[in-house]
Design a protein around this motif. Structure first.
Motif: not given
Lengths: 458, 458
Positions: A333-339
């Protein structure tokens, strides 16, 4: 079409037909639950009521979306304003446990965790396990052929269902509740319902296979310098643990760094840094002897350089900590948004695949993250990729890269999550036109009006 | 109809179409091989030729009987004057072994034993094993979902096939040669072809799952005083051997006496007489440590009275002797003619079932023999019954007793042999009308002209 809801209400009673509510949609574990609208939510309390409901829907050509615990990740249970949700939540009984035959008969709406607990009470094990165990239902596990961490030892849900009962689109009840490991009396019909995501029938009951409860549990976390040694280690521990190996979870270094760096609360189990890390679990039959064997096998792997550092759990708390670290996927989540992706491919093809994906993502988007980890013994890896922009164009571009690199390697766009709506555009990467034609023929044979979970998979 | 053979000869060449010969029928291992006539025998050399052959047959509505090694026991590959035999004997290549992915890609006509040997050369194991290994082909093993002695550990053929290629009745090639343990991309089509006895398609190639080769092998033969202790022993050794248990073969006393009394050459491994005997096999990862564990587990079982005597093999020759004794089923010829049965039922129901069958046989025929043994961990027992008169009336009366007593217990008329022609009249004992209707719908969807192995199963 309003008629169908009245007919259902009359046949099943008010308690079984909730109007004006929304059916649950697939929750997005990275961004909170998402709900989808529905014409109504059916809540039958018995196989007979499921049959009645489907008979009425069939007569009205009314689309129906079977729903379990709504923990799926591919929008396989999504409804819309024109579809009915069919929830099995009121069919949650554990009907029987047979400790001698080592089987359990359950209704489809029972949550996975309750099955695990009921088995445990009889000194038995239901081995399928996954993070959503508290909400995910057995019916959903069957419909999606659920996987998880212990597939390498115990197989997927398919291998843990001996018999089942399903209701066809027209309301016919097909009861194949056979409790035997061996039963070669014609076509094994349960295979049609396992993994078909509610498109061929609604699973109402099942006979599950139970195993003896392990008497020992050993877990280690090891550092491995390169991929060749990861696969050599897999062969080695699988052979030398002699049937005890129950999980072989591989973490790429980027993912390891993410989950061991604050604000993540996991502490690195050792100082060594390496290209790969593996969580190894063994379930056995003798606490002292198995611990000794486990350490011997790891020591030999260290001596031979397959492993460069190892942390062996010496308590239940240790084991829980190592598993919690592996499972702390929420750190992305620290790098959201992610897939998030769930793919499988032949094991030797994995490193070049990941490299190609990274290279192509870099070319296309510049700076990217790609956290990779998975059940490598099954050829199953998960990729969590940023950018994961909510823009459809970006999402599709990322998907094109991740899925596109699978095709030449004979990979699968879905190892364990299923197709649902999310992966439907990419089905052709993994399944030929001839395969899809056979799927359509089977669908047509079992659900000629196409009322069961329409638009999913195909 | 003579036309079809000319058309096939023109398309495939003379080598692929043998006329005037007979197709092999199912051999009767108790009375010598039996052959059945055929219109011609097709011997295609490639998937393309199988496709061409079926396309021509489909256009002519010509029935075709796919054939493997002709070692089946239920006349599932029998031909007649109006059917073509389709032999896969020329498609016998091992195409690839991937020791890292632990898979093997083979053509369907390769004999099981060659697959076992090729795996062994790579320090791997193909675990499926059965007496006919030298002739039985992988295609036949798939079509019949073969079982054998090690199902309790490694599953049936179904669990050991990751992907396959099949040709449909109309010649369409459906290639699902996926080499992954996990692949949830829509319907798992290979499940349709596994165990459907050649009625839905002709299997041409397969990707097989291999395991690590065991480093240790321990075998014991034990005497157990009653059935409750047999099942308690199963739970005990399964739990305490911690994943190593690979066979749990139970022999009823009558059968044990038969195979240890001259002219049988097996010598009783101990003097103790008991109601039941069990052959226990464990495959593990460490020769010395596993032998010690095996003996410790047995010693505890002796102490606790689960076992009253035990012979533990201390050499490969010992192990072979114990297995040879268990496998010396041919001794029943002394009571020929006999009828052999392969049934399964919930394990707790087994003793009352055998008693009821014996009582009814005695009532009906006076003096009878009923030799019982089997893979009890799978709920699978074999019964060999005399009288086994060749008179159809007697045979049917015996079948009515053996199969009839299964129905109230939810048993299966075929655990591992399949239905073929032999058990077709009894299918309804184990499969409901609704199940049979679904089977017919699937058959209709995949083979609308009904040319593939017509009249078998359904």
């Amino acid at each position: 079409m309003g008629d169908v809801v009245s007919a259902l209400r009359e046949a099943l009673g008010d308690r079984a037909v909730l109007e004006g509510e929304t059916g649950g949609g697939a929750p997005d574990w990275l961004g909170g639950a998402r709900r989808t609208p529905a014409l109504a939510v059916l809540r039958p309390a018995s196989t007979e009521e499921v049959s009645t409901a489907l008979r009425i829907c069939h007569a009205h050509r009314q689309p129906v979306v079977p729903q379990g615990g709504l923990t799926g990740l591919v929008h396989g249970a999504d409804t819309n304003e024109r579809t009915l949700a069919l929830s099995l939540e009121r069919m949650h009984a554990i009907e029987a446990v047979d400790p001698v035959n080592r089987t359990m008969t359950v209704q489809a709406g029972v949550p996975l965790q309750r099955v695990q607990e009921a088995a445990d009470e009889h000194d038995l094990l239901f081995p399928l396990d996954l993070g959503a165990r508290g909400s995910a239902t057995i019916g959903g596990n069957i419909a999606t052929n659920a996987g998880g961490n212990r597939v390498i030892r115990y197989g997927m849900m398919r291998e843990n269902v001996l018999g089942l009962e399903a209701v066809l689109a027209d309301g016919t009840v097909v009861s194949s509740l056979h409790p035997m490991l061996k039963n070669n009396t014609g076509y094994d019909l349960k295979q049609l319902f396992v993994g078909s995501e509610g498109t061929l029938g609604v699973v109402t009951r099942a006979v599950l296979r139970l195993r003896q409860k392990p008497r020992s549990e050993n877990v280690a976390f090891v550092a491995v310098p390169d991929f060749d040694r990861v696969t050599a280690l897999l062969a080695r521990v699988d052979a030398e643990l002699g049937g005890m190996l129950s999980a072989f979870e591989v973490l790429w270094d980027d993912f390891y760094r993410l989950i061991t760096t604050p604000p993540a609360e996991n502490r690195p189990p050792f100082a060594t840094r390496s290209a790969f890390y593996v969580l190894i679990e063994a379930l056995g039959g003798d606490e002292a002897a198995d611990a000794e064997r486990f350490q011997t096998v790891l020591a030999r792997a260290l001596e031979d350089g397959l492993v460069v550092d190892a942390a062996v759990a010496t308590s239940a708390a240790d084991r829980a900590r190592l598993w919690a670290m592996r499972d702390d996927v929420g750190q992305v989540r620290r790098h959201a948004p992610v897939q998030t992706f769930d793919v499988s491919l032949p094991i030797p093809a994995v490193p070049a695949y990941v490299e190609e994906v990274n290279a192509r993502l870099g070319e296309r988007f510049g700076e990217v993250v790609n956290f990779v980890f998975g059940h490598l013994g099954d050829g199953n890896i998960h990729l969590i990729v940023g950018p994961g922009d909510r823009e459809p164009e970006t999402r599709q571009a990322v998907e094109a890269i991740v899925y596109g690199a699978l095709a030449p390697r004979g990979g699968s766009v879905s190892a364990e999550h299923g197709i649902g709506l999310e992966k439907k555009p990419w089905l052709a990467v993994s399944r030929s036109e001839a395969e899809q034609a056979v799927m359509r023929a089977v669908k047509q044979a079992l659900d000629p009006e196409g009322i069961l979970n329409p638009g999913k998979i195909l």
